[in-house]
Design a protein around this motif. Structure first.
Motif, PDB file in Angstrom:
ATOM      1  N   ARG A   9       0.818  -1.223   0.000  1.00 58.66           N
ATOM      2  CA  ARG A   9       0.000   0.000   0.000  1.00 58.66           C
ATOM      3  C   ARG A   9       0.849   1.268   0.000  1.00 58.66           C
ATOM      4  O   ARG A   9       0.320   2.353   0.235  1.00 58.66           O
ATOM      5  N   ARG A  10       2.119   1.115  -0.252  1.00 56.02           N
ATOM      6  CA  ARG A  10       3.016   2.276  -0.214  1.00 56.02           C
ATOM      7  C   ARG A  10       3.615   2.536  -1.590  1.00 56.02           C
ATOM      8  O   ARG A  10       4.155   1.640  -2.228  1.00 56.02           O
ATOM      9  N   ARG A  11       3.510   3.768  -2.021  1.00 61.35           N
ATOM     10  CA  ARG A  11       4.067   4.188  -3.310  1.00 61.35           C
ATOM     11  C   ARG A  11       5.555   3.883  -3.389  1.00 61.35           C
ATOM     12  O   ARG A  11       6.053   3.400  -4.400  1.00 61.35           O
ATOM     13  N   LEU A  12       6.260   4.141  -2.307  1.00 61.60           N
ATOM     14  CA  LEU A  12       7.700   3.898  -2.266  1.00 61.60           C
ATOM     15  C   LEU A  12       8.029   2.444  -2.577  1.00 61.60           C
ATOM     16  O   LEU A  12       8.964   2.157  -3.328  1.00 61.60           O
ATOM     17  N   ALA A  13       7.257   1.522  -2.032  1.00 58.00           N
ATOM     18  CA  ALA A  13       7.509   0.098  -2.265  1.00 58.00           C
ATOM     19  C   ALA A  13       7.382  -0.233  -3.741  1.00 58.00           C
ATOM     20  O   ALA A  13       8.188  -0.994  -4.292  1.00 58.00           O
TER      21      ALA A  13
END
Length: 192
Positions: A9-13
């Motif tokens: 759920r994280r853009r960074l991931a």
């Protein structure tokens, strides 16, 4: 630290996954086909082409040892950008001037080691905890290795159908993905 949101759920991931997948796609594609490419495009003997491919692998140490040293002075997203730009040079250089394979081996070798190291340093830097590090790393590596394993098949199929220039084009497109992901990564806070 507070528990981090799940990596999915994280853009960074997803940016790290994109960069790592594209990096691996280039690495696997070149590793699998560089000896045959050099035999055909640079008229090398199989033995010489194998030695040249070995040099490419050994030169990965440049990036593996250089990236942590540079990370003390340069933000990790910028180092990943350098990896993407380095990868972007390798396929066109090989196609345009196969005789310059030593230069391509140095650039690609540094990008190889640097890409792995910078990705894992970014995961470590961005993880909220050891558990978050494991989950983020699992997502990035699981998807990255699974998709990138198709790289050699893609390069080989394109080579059979359209030649080396077309076969190496997806690797250059993957380099643009590494570069784009690096540009989209958040900048870390300035160090004291």
């Amino acid at each position: 630290p507070a528990a981090a949101r799940p990596p999915g759920r994280r853009r960074l991931a997803w940016l790290l996954t994109l960069a790592f997948t594209a990096h691996l796609l280039i690495y696997y594609g070149l590793t699998a086909w560089l000896p045959l490419f050099l035999q055909q495009a640079a008229a090398m003997s199989p033995t010489t082409a194998g030695l040249a491919a070995s040099a490419f692998q050994i030169l990965a140490l440049l990036g593996s040892f250089g990236a942590p040293a540079l990370a003390r002075r340069v933000a990790l997203p910028r180092l990943l950008l350098v990896v993407g730009l380095a990868w972007a040079l390798v396929p066109p250089l090989l196609v345009a001037a196969p005789g310059l394979w030593p230069l391509a081996a140095v650039i690609g070798g540094a990008a190889t080691g640097g890409g792995f190291t910078v990705t894992f340093l970014l995961i470590q830097e961005q993880a909220a905890s050891l558990d978050d590090n494991r989950r983020l790393s699992s997502l990035v590596q699981g998807i990255g290795y699974s998709i990138a394993a198709t790289g050699p098949l893609l390069v080989g199929a394109l080579h059979q159908v359209a030649g080396w220039a077309a076969a190496l084009l997806p690797l250059d497109l993957a380099a643009l993905a590494v570069t784009g992901a690096a540009l989209a990564l958040p900048r870390p806070p300035r160090r004291g």
